[in-house]
Design a protein around this motif. Structure first.
Motif, PDB file in Angstrom:
ATOM      1  N   ASP A 193       0.860  -1.186   0.000  1.00  0.00           N
ATOM      2  CA  ASP A 193       0.000   0.000   0.000  1.00  0.00           C
ATOM      3  C   ASP A 193       0.893   1.232   0.000  1.00  0.00           C
ATOM      4  N   SER A 215       0.118   4.315   0.013  1.00  0.00           N
ATOM      5  CA  SER A 215      -0.635   5.515   0.386  1.00  0.00           C
ATOM      6  C   SER A 215       0.233   6.584   1.032  1.00  0.00           C
ATOM      7  N   ARG A 275      -7.943  11.991   2.084  1.00  0.00           N
ATOM      8  CA  ARG A 275      -6.869  11.602   2.999  1.00  0.00           C
ATOM      9  C   ARG A 275      -5.672  12.555   2.831  1.00  0.00           C
ATOM     10  N   GLU A 335     -16.616   9.740   2.417  1.00  0.00           N
ATOM     11  CA  GLU A 335     -16.423   9.068   3.703  1.00  0.00           C
ATOM     12  C   GLU A 335     -16.598  10.085   4.821  1.00  0.00           C
ATOM     13  N   ALA A 382      -4.924   3.528  -3.019  1.00  0.00           N
ATOM     14  CA  ALA A 382      -6.353   3.687  -2.731  1.00  0.00           C
ATOM     15  C   ALA A 382      -6.964   2.309  -2.521  1.00  0.00           C
ATOM     16  N   PRO A 383      -6.597   1.618  -1.422  1.00  0.00           N
ATOM     17  CA  PRO A 383      -7.062   0.235  -1.235  1.00  0.00           C
ATOM     18  C   PRO A 383      -8.569   0.106  -1.091  1.00  0.00           C
ATOM     19  N   GLN A 384      -9.228   1.116  -0.537  1.00  0.00           N
ATOM     20  CA  GLN A 384     -10.677   1.028  -0.389  1.00  0.00           C
ATOM     21  C   GLN A 384     -11.353   1.008  -1.753  1.00  0.00           C
ATOM     22  N   ARG A 385     -10.908   1.877  -2.633  1.00  0.00           N
ATOM     23  CA  ARG A 385     -11.432   1.891  -4.003  1.00  0.00           C
ATOM     24  C   ARG A 385     -11.118   0.564  -4.697  1.00  0.00           C
ATOM     25  N   GLU A 424      -8.863  -5.119   1.159  1.00  0.00           N
ATOM     26  CA  GLU A 424      -9.751  -4.924   2.302  1.00  0.00           C
ATOM     27  C   GLU A 424      -8.964  -4.869   3.609  1.00  0.00           C
ATOM     28  N   SER A 475      -5.844  -3.903   3.959  1.00  0.00           N
ATOM     29  CA  SER A 475      -5.114  -2.635   3.979  1.00  0.00           C
ATOM     30  C   SER A 475      -6.031  -1.476   4.345  1.00  0.00           C
ATOM     31  N   ALA A 476      -7.268  -1.531   3.855  1.00  0.00           N
ATOM     32  CA  ALA A 476      -8.203  -0.433   4.096  1.00  0.00           C
ATOM     33  C   ALA A 476      -8.976  -0.590   5.399  1.00  0.00           C
ATOM     34  N   PRO A 490      -3.895   2.138   6.915  1.00  0.00           N
ATOM     35  CA  PRO A 490      -4.638   0.896   7.093  1.00  0.00           C
ATOM     36  C   PRO A 490      -4.937   0.611   8.553  1.00  0.00           C
TER      37      PRO A 490
END
Length: 948
Positions: free
Chosen positions: A127, A129, A165, A193, A415-418, A447, A449-450, A660
């Motif tokens: 990740d 990020s 973020r 969010e 962008a792990p959620q996306r 999932e 990671s997010a 995360p």
């Protein structure tokens, strides 16, 4: 001179003045965040336009973005809008200056204009990020160094999570930048969010502007100016009731009244409601019914596309070029579309009204057709994927291909959620059976990671369906890592064991899985007898002459230092493991060997290993590995007495790990940061931090013990010795249950002895201190020995206490532990003073006071000063010049500057601001009496004439 737009901003002079003040502060080097809130049509965008004019007039660079409902799923969509136009306009020389270091890496990962190729391909399971966030910070910092910057984000409530973020990351770092951030959000809107949005808009340091509806007086003024006469009170009430005082709607009603020639009389009040309905967008379907059919089809197409060029929208509507052009002209004339390109609705109210009025099946089908239409464009994966998310699964291969491409791009861009949403959509299509295992693995990893629910089921399924051998082993390790971070240790061991069951026990892959299982099992405070036996077997295997995998050697080293084997044994195993890796150690091996060498106090050996790990993590865009590397560097700094360095790296590591949010990382980084603040005497800040980490402190892992030990020290410093003792004892119970004996890891017995002394429990203090001293002597590392000898010396007192404190000082002299040495010097000085040996006490206390000032250890300075005055002496002047006067942080920065690095390069290496580097170097030049940076290298090697 005020911008022209100010004159048409009704009742907004005060708000614009607030923004102007923030821009002035930012231009003077004190960045500001301004949040504008209000309902749809209240005049937020008009205020932004006026703010931009003010910024332009004052020579500020303006970066502007507008989030949209359709694009809220595009990872970094707002960020791209902010930076892409700026970078496109720069020359190559300007790009080379802006895209430097971490900024270049972030630009490469996001594919921004002018970005150099990435140094190496990021691991798709990592990740990036935090790496991207940090790089974007430096890009903005470089832009603001050229001239002040105004960052504008309109409709923040629709912003994508990754960009939100970034804004949340940025707002805590604005104070040292010439940057004003102006964000606008609609009250009561859903879509973004909530937690991230609240982080940006609810910051206590932000200037918040809440736009109120127009007053009756302003609405009357607008009506009079447009209609030529003062409105009747009854008519005015009708206007305010129909529009709620929303400027956009008031202006629309006024415009329609004027076009229909309606005077603002009491009799005409009945017409206001009719016009208000039309202007508000609630009857947009009625408006379209009065236009040719092709206009309605084009409007619906654009409601789905949200923004488009005319040919694309016309094709989606099934119109040829002449009909598309005619429809566009009619929609502009009706006030539904804006004129110009790209096509857009005159106001979001109109688009939302039409989109909501479409039947669900019609919307889904149109989104599918839009995706099909856009899929021919090679760079449209994000847009295609967004439309497919709003359509129904059809079992078509091209859908899987496009959605997976967008998902992997999102994962690679931090962008792990996306990514998780998109991988889930691809699996729902569904994909070909042979692709399912990999997609399950990527979905579960994203999932995890997010921090999203579902990771456990998807990763378990990925392991179950993975082919035997390396694919299943890799999947099992990923699953086990996620379980380990969630502190589900027994389950992680079970996953690794199941994957190894089908392999030959002597197979290298099986040995790697066994090493991973043993290390995970050691995190469990209630290990089974099986894990104990496996630890012993693994240690024995590491001593064999038969070659074994580097991972097994690393696990053996990890086990060795925690079991309190001599430090030199663990260090030798760690070194052997690194050699066995052949210069390509895995991230897990780096973590284990770094930990081993740090606990074994091989500081000179471990420092370049940590630094190289951080560099590699940054280059690979691996935020998790970066957090681990920074935590290790922070821990090393703390043990060496560099409190500033420890706090800086721990804060940065905590920020990286919060993306995360794995509890293990938060506990480790939080514990280091907490201890650094305590040692500096910042108990109020430490208490606030501890309150946010209470749940992690109660965690059941050996890493959580780091945080709980620090919390116990805080309680002791606050005079809450009973509570502190409770924490120390809890750490002892946890470590003892996990068969961890080494005081080199956490000296819980020494800390408990200090608490017992504070409570008057002399005998128990002696018992614990003596037990730790025995263990420290067996371990053989000087710092661990010094800590234990100091505690024992304070506990036993008398002549033996003096001898033990002298032993502690000698150990610290050999252990590179300047702060601990200062504590021992002060304790011995205080003991000698009480024995009336004042002359000897003064020398010790003066040395302790010098150390305390050099490392900014406030409590130690107070203690040493008090004891020194009690001897009848006056503290000597603090060293103001010379090498010995440099703090650990100043020396650290000076050493980097001496190698020729610029302030910006140093700041990026240490994850601090350029202003912080500048401040430290100013102190260095003053203390070393240097006029030129060119003389720094010689001064640091002692070849200059620096004076005390």
């Amino acid at each position: 001179m005020a911008p022209a737009s100010r004159s048409v901003l009704l009742e907004r002079n005060h708000e614009l003045a607030q923004i102007e003040s923030a821009l002035a502060e930012a231009s003077n080097g004190s960045g500001k965040l301004v949040v504008v809130e209000g309902r749809a049509g209240i005049g937020k965008t008009a205020l932004l336009d006026a703010a931009r004019e003010v910024a332009d007039a004052n020579g500020m660079r303006v970066a502007r973005a507008r989030a949209t409902e359709l694009e809220r799923g595009f990872a970094w969509g707002v960020v791209r809008q902010l930076f892409e136009p700026i970078l496109f306009a720069e020359t190559q020389d300007e790009l080379d200056d802006l895209l430097h270091g971490d900024a270049a890496l972030a630009a490469a990962l996001l594919g921004l204009p002018g970005a150099p190729p990435p140094h190496s391909q990021a691991d798709q399971r990592g990740d990036p990020s935090f790496v991207i966030l940090h790089g974007l910070y430096w890009l903005l910092a470089s832009l603001s160094a050229q001239r002040p910057v105004l960052v504008i984000v309109d409709d923040l409530h629709w912003a994508d999570a990754a960009s939100l973020r970034y804004l949340a990351f940025l707002h805590t770092r604005l104070s040292e930048l010439r940057v004003a951030v102006l964000v606008v959000a609609r009250t009561g809107a859903a879509g973004a969010e909530e937690k991230l949005l609240a982080t940006v808009t609810s910051d206590s340091g932000a200037d918040v502007i809440r736009l109120a509806p127009l007053s009756d007086d302003s609405a009357a003024h607008l009506l009079e100016r447009s209609l030529g006469e003062l409105p009747d009170p009854v008519f005015l009430d009708a206007v305010m009731n129909a529009t709620g005082g929303t400027p956009l709607l008031v202006s629309g009603v006024v415009e329609d009244l004027r076009e229909e020639g309606i005077a603002p009389s009491a009799e005409a009040a009945a017409d206001v409601e009719r016009i208000g309905m039309r202007v508000g967008g609630r009857s947009v379907r009625l408006q379209l019914s009065q236009l040719p059919a092709h206009a309605g089809r084009l409007a619906k197409a654009l409601a789905v596309l949200q923004e488009s060029d005319l040919p694309t929208a016309a094709r989606l509507a099934g119109l040829d070029e002449p009909d598309g052009t005619a429809a566009y002209t009619e929609l502009v004339s009706a006030g539904i579309f804006c004129s110009g390109q790209p096509l857009a609705f005159a106001h979001p109210i109109l688009r939302r009204g039409l989109y909501a009025d479409m039947a669900g099946i019609e919307r889904a089908q149109t989104h599918y057709e839009a995706a099909r239409l856009l899929s021919t464009r090679p760079t449209a994966h994000d847009a295609v994927a967004e439309h497919l998310l709003a359509s129904e699964p059809r079992g078509e291969a091209w859908i899987v291909e496009n959605v997976v491409a967008a998902a992997r791009a999102a994962a690679g861009a931090g962008a792990p959620q996306r990514a998780a949403v998109l991988f889930g959509r691809a699996l729902a299509e569904p994909p070909p059976p042979e692709e399912e295992p990999q997609l399950l693995l990527e979905l579960g990893s994203a999932e995890a990671s997010a921090g999203l629910d579902g990771w456990y089921e998807h990763l378990r399924a990925a392991v179950d369906v993975a082919p035997e051998g390396r694919p299943r082993a890799d999947a099992a390790r990923l699953f086990a890592r996620a379980l380990n971070r969630a502190q589900r240790f027994a389950e992680a061991v079970e996953v690794l064991d199941r994957a190894a069951a089908s392999l030959d026990p002597d197979d290298e892959l099986a040995l790697e899985l066994e090493a991973a299982a043993v290390v995970v099992g050691m995190n469990d405070p209630t290990p089974t007898g099986s894990i104990d036996g496996r630890r012993s077997a693994l240690r024995a295997r590491a001593e064999d002459d038969t070659p074994v995998p580097a991972e097994l050697l690393g696990a053996a080293a990890f086990s060795s230092v925690l079991a309190n084997e001599p430090a030199e044994v663990g260090a030798a195993l760690a070194t052997k493991a690194l050699h066995a890796a052949g210069g390509r150690p895995s991230s897990s091996l780096i973590a284990r060997t770094t930990f081993t060498l740090l606990v074994a106090e091989r500081f000179e050996q471990v420092r370049p290993l940590i630094d190289d790990s951080i560099v590699q993590a940054r280059r690979a865009g691996d935020s998790g590995r970066l957090a681990a590397g920074l935590a290790s560097r922070a821990w090393l700094a703390l043990r060496r007495g560099d409190l500033f360095g420890a706090e800086t790296d721990a804060r940065t590591a905590l920020a990286a790990a919060e993306l995360p949010a794995p509890p293990v990382y938060r506990a480790l980084n939080g514990g280091i940061l907490l201890k650094a603040q305590i040692d500096q005497g910042r108990l109020e800040s430490a208490d606030e931090l501890a309150a946010t980490l209470d749940s992690e402190a109660e965690g059941k892992s050996i890493t959580a013990a780091v945080l709980r030990l620090a919390r116990g020290r805080l309680r002791l410093e606050q005079g809450r010795a009973t509570e502190g003792l409770s924490d120390f004892v809890a750490v002892g119970v946890l470590l003892t249950s996990a068969r961890i004996e080494s005081p080199g890891y956490l000296p819980w017995r020494s800390e408990a002895a200090h608490a017992h002394l504070a409570l008057g429990n002399h005998e128990e203090a002696v018992r614990l201190a003596e037990a730790e001293l025995e263990a420290a002597r067996a371990f053989g590392a000087p710092r661990a020995l010094g800590v234990a000898a100091r505690a024992a010396g304070l506990a036993v007192g008398g002549d033996r206490g003096v001898a033990l404190l002298e032993e502690a000082i000698d150990a610290f002299d050999h252990g590179d532990a300047v702060l601990e040495r200062g504590r021992a010097l002060a304790d011995l000085g205080a003991l000698l003073r009480r024995r009336n040996q004042r002359v000897a006490a003064r020398a010790l206390l003066r040395d302790a006071l010098d150390i305390a000032h050099r490392v900014s250890a406030g409590p130690l300075a107070t203690y040493a000063d008090t004891e020194l005055r009690a001897t009848g002496a006056r503290p000597r002047r603090v060293l103001l010049t010379g090498l010995e006067s440099l703090t650990a942080s100043e020396r650290r920065i000076a050493d980097l500057a001496g190698t020729g690095l610029t302030n910006r390069e140093i700041a990026q290496i240490l994850f601090i601001t350029a202003r912080t580097v500048e401040g430290h170097l100013t102190n260095v030049f003053r203390k070393l009496r240097l006029d030129s940076r060119a003389d720094l290298g010689a001064a640091l090697t002692g070849r200059s004439a620096a004076r005390i």
